[in-house]
Structure formats: structure tokens, C-alpha cells
Design a protein around this motif. Sequence first.
Motif, short mmCIF file in Angstrom:
data_model
loop_
_atom_site.label_atom_id
_atom_site.label_comp_id
_atom_site.label_asym_id
_atom_site.label_seq_id
_atom_site.Cartn_x
_atom_site.Cartn_y
_atom_site.Cartn_z
N TYR A 1 0.78 -1.35 0.01
CA TYR A 1 0.09 -0.04 -0.07
C TYR A 1 0.94 1.19 -0.02
O TYR A 1 1.87 1.30 0.48
N LYS B 1 -4.45 0.72 2.70
CA LYS B 1 -4.10 -0.31 3.67
C LYS B 1 -5.32 -0.70 4.33
O LYS B 1 -5.67 -1.94 4.56
N VAL C 1 0.04 -7.60 3.62
CA VAL C 1 -0.42 -6.11 3.41
C VAL C 1 0.90 -5.44 4.20
O VAL C 1 0.97 -5.12 5.30
N GLU D 1 3.72 -1.75 3.65
CA GLU D 1 3.82 -0.40 3.10
C GLU D 1 4.85 -0.65 1.97
O GLU D 1 5.81 -1.27 2.03
#
Length: 188
Positions: free
Chosen positions: A104, A110, A134, A136
Amino acid sequence: MENKNLQIATFAGGCFWCTEAVFLRIDGVERVVSGYTGGQIKNPAYREICTGRTGHAEGIQIFFDDDKVSYTELLEIFFATHDPTTLNRQGHDVGTQYRSAIFYNSESQKQQAEAFIRLLEKEKVFDSPIVTEVTELGPFYVAEDDHQSYYDRNREASYCQFVIDPKINKIKTYYGNKLKENTSKDAI
């Protein structure tokens, strides 16, 4: 010429040839770039990625017009066209470079990704738990030229016929209304 405010989504769902081929056909997707992300070294090359030692995933960056296709719709297609329940593998492609991941680039992405995964789990869409990470988005390194638009340039290759063609058929069947106009009529 229109001045579009394009958004960027970054996904890893196994071999980037597969994910790129799927998303290039979606209306509202302006461009898809294959590359590497989520690893520890700078400027990795394909031969290094293949070892699995760099920590990078084969990923794609999708440049999309969210007036035509939303991030949530991209998430739906992402989860429908790979197996998010197998750790570090997609079919015969095995290694951390083939992991399922969403990288994300905003808090909104996110939250949407995490909410979508919770919904899939709640609805028991898959028989096994989802292992999609998930994370960054960090640096994204564009893959070598011969990996860009691989499927469209190599449709006769056995990998394309046996692995990618079924994914293209799936999006034609289930997401025909989301396909670019010229894609829905084309043969595989």
C-alpha cells in the motif's frame, strides 16, 4: 488530451507475467509495470530475484483511473486471479519472490486491503486462511524490458498457454464488464 489523475496500486500475486497480463485488460488501467519490491537490496536483477535471497517479490504497479475502476475492484480481481492461501508459491512457482502481497502507498489503501481480506475470511471464500501480506510500499524497481508485456509478446510460450491463458479466460468470464473494449472481443 485528458489530464487524468492516476492512482497507483502495487500487488504481488506470483509471477508478474500473470498479474500484468490480467490487469492490462481492465478498463481504467492505463499502464502496468512489472518489477520487484519488498526486498533488502537496491536495484536487484531478475537473476538475483530468482534465488529468493533478496526478499523481493515479483510485483506489478498498476496505474489506474479511479473514475473508471476503483481500488476495491482491483483488489477483487487480484484475489480472484491467484491463490492467496499458499505461502510463497503460486502453482509450480515456488519461493518468496512469488508470495501474495499488497504493497500500500496510503493509509486508505491499507485499510481497504485489510477490510477486503477480513470480508473474504468472514465469507469463507477460500478453504484455507489467506496469507497475503499487507505491507507499506518501499522502493519499486522496474524489471528488465523483456519482462514487460511478456504475455502479449509470447502467447505461444507454453507457460503463457498453461498458466496465463486460464487467468485471462477467468477475467473474461467473470469480469467481462470490466474489460477494455478491444480485450473482450479478442481471442486469448
